[in-house]
Design an enzyme around this catalytic site. Structure first.
Site, mmCIF file in Angstrom:
data_model
loop_
_atom_site.group_PDB
_atom_site.id
_atom_site.type_symbol
_atom_site.label_atom_id
_atom_site.label_comp_id
_atom_site.label_asym_id
_atom_site.label_seq_id
_atom_site.Cartn_x
_atom_site.Cartn_y
_atom_site.Cartn_z
ATOM 1 N N ASP A 1 0.755 -1.007 0.000
ATOM 2 C CA ASP A 1 0.012 -0.063 0.087
ATOM 3 C C ASP A 1 0.996 1.257 0.002
ATOM 4 O O ASP A 1 0.798 2.056 -0.699
ATOM 5 C CB ASP A 1 -0.879 0.049 1.246
ATOM 6 C CG ASP A 1 -1.658 -1.243 1.395
ATOM 7 O OD1 ASP A 1 -2.534 -1.794 0.570
ATOM 8 O OD2 ASP A 1 -1.388 -2.240 2.285
ATOM 9 N N HIS B 1 -5.075 -3.275 6.666
ATOM 10 C CA HIS B 1 -4.664 -3.446 5.261
ATOM 11 C C HIS B 1 -6.036 -3.844 4.471
ATOM 12 O O HIS B 1 -6.148 -5.008 4.385
ATOM 13 C CB HIS B 1 -3.550 -4.636 4.780
ATOM 14 C CG HIS B 1 -3.556 -4.912 3.747
ATOM 15 N ND1 HIS B 1 -3.060 -4.249 2.567
ATOM 16 C CD2 HIS B 1 -3.900 -6.225 3.090
ATOM 17 C CE1 HIS B 1 -3.113 -4.985 1.299
ATOM 18 N NE2 HIS B 1 -3.684 -6.253 1.810
#
Ligand code: NAI
Length: 328
Positions: A159, A187
């Site tokens: 990410d 996440h």
């Protein structure tokens, strides 16, 4: 050559394993002077496939590979492990209830945590990739009470890298000019990619890109990137995930290219930034003596606070669900 490192990879016959193992064998994680013993952990039905991958690894004829072992037994796999990279997880299938998903992952990460506790090396570091990664890391840690809490992480480096790349593209600079981006929270789609402290070629990122883009399109693009890749490629992110795993382990070991920068990882909260203790939450981090330390004292404005709180609520729900199932 120095003493070999032992790396245990679960899900070794899967897609990410197939990309990662060859790059480890090529020295991308530990450098050209550290041999590595590879332990490939798989589910019983995939052990044969893992053995096939092991044959290919052998055929890569890397001078850095000091041994390859394939097993379905976590207690064999984690014996003496310095690095435990937990990729194997139960994917969500159509119509599966969330509690079933959490229960089947609990049945994987509980026993693996226990095995790490009992047989891994004293310096073991655990990185969880298999989703739901944050909560799976919490389950593993709960079953490994003798392992220091700061050894458990869940991957949010992918990410983070996605956020760097989006910001670099938007501002037309090389990605190395982007500093101090943070991924906060889970996440998942609730993650908060934060540019409030970021700089682009030394200038405040928010001034350059504007709050409208930073708080809207940017966050959406980063948080939904996995889904966009599935749609375009017809499969989930594999090679970029392997890159992120390598970045995570290598930076923790060798330090950041720019020590004034930081990166992101999910780790067990010590209460920093008002996140309840014990949740596995993504933070801004720097490597300090081989462990990840949370960057302290960043100011959070109202927008950041609300975004972090929203992702933390999701983590609290996941914790309540696994607690109700008796998994932690
Ligand atoms: P995959 O399905 O190709 O491979 C998973 C492998 O894990 C399979 O070979 C399976 O047999 C194995 N496995 C299942 N149960 C196991 C057990 N108990 N012990 C050992 N191995 C076991 O999937 P892929 O693409 O490699 O992804 C794996 C996981 O990584 C998924 O949960 C995915 O959601 C997650 N992921 C996380 C990312 C992150 O940024 N944190 C990014 C991309 C994927």
């Amino acid at each position: 050559l120095t003493k070999p490192a032992t790396l245990t990879l679960s899900g070794a016959a899967g897609q990410i394993g197939y990309s990662l193992l060859f790059r480890v064998a090529a020295g991308e994680v530990f450098g050209p002077h550290t041999p590595v013993r590879l332990r490939m952990l798989e589910a019983p039905q995939a052990v044969r496939a893992a053995a096939g991958v092991a044959m290919e690894l052998q055929d890569a004829a890397s001078p850095l590979v000091a041994g390859i072992e394939v097993t379905a037994d976590p207690r064999v796999a984690f014996e003496g492990a310095n690095h435990a990279i937990l990729v194997g997880a139960r994917p969500r299938s159509a119509g599966m209830e969330r509690s079933d998903l959490l229960a089947s992952n609990g049945a994987i990460f509980g026993p693996q945590g226990r095995a790490i506790n009992d047989v891994a090396a004293d310096d073991v570091r655990v990185l969880v990739i298999g989703n739901p990664a944050n909560t799976n890391a919490m389950i593993a840690a709960a079953h490994a009470p003798d392992v220091p809490r700061d050894r458990f992480t869940a991957l949010t480096r992918l990410d983070h890298n996605r956020a760097l790349a989006q910001l670099a593209a938007r501002t037309s600079v090389n990605v190395r000019e982007i500093k101090r981006v943070t991924i906060w929270g889970n996440h998942s789609r609730t993650q908060y990619p934060d540019v409030r402290h970021a700089t682009v070629a030394g200038r405040p990122a928010l001034e350059m890109v504007g709050a409208e883009w930073a708080d809207g399109v940017f966050i959406e693009t980063v948080a939904q990137r996995g889904a966009a890749i599935i749609e375009a490629r017809g499969g989930s992110s594999v090679a970029s995930t392997a890159t992120a795993i390598i970045d995570h382990v290598r930076d923790r070991r060798f330090g950041l290219a720019d020590p004034t920068d930081w990166t992101s990882t999910a780790l067990i909260s010590d209460g920093s930034y008002g996140v309840p203790e014990g949740l596995v939450c993504s933070y801004p981090v720097r490597p300090v003596d081989g462990r990840w330390a949370i960057v302290p004292d960043l100011e959070l404005d109202e927008f950041s606070r609300a975004r972090i709180d929203a992702s933390v609520s999701e983590l609290l729900e996941e914790r309540a669900a696994v607690a109700a199932l008796g998994l932690i």
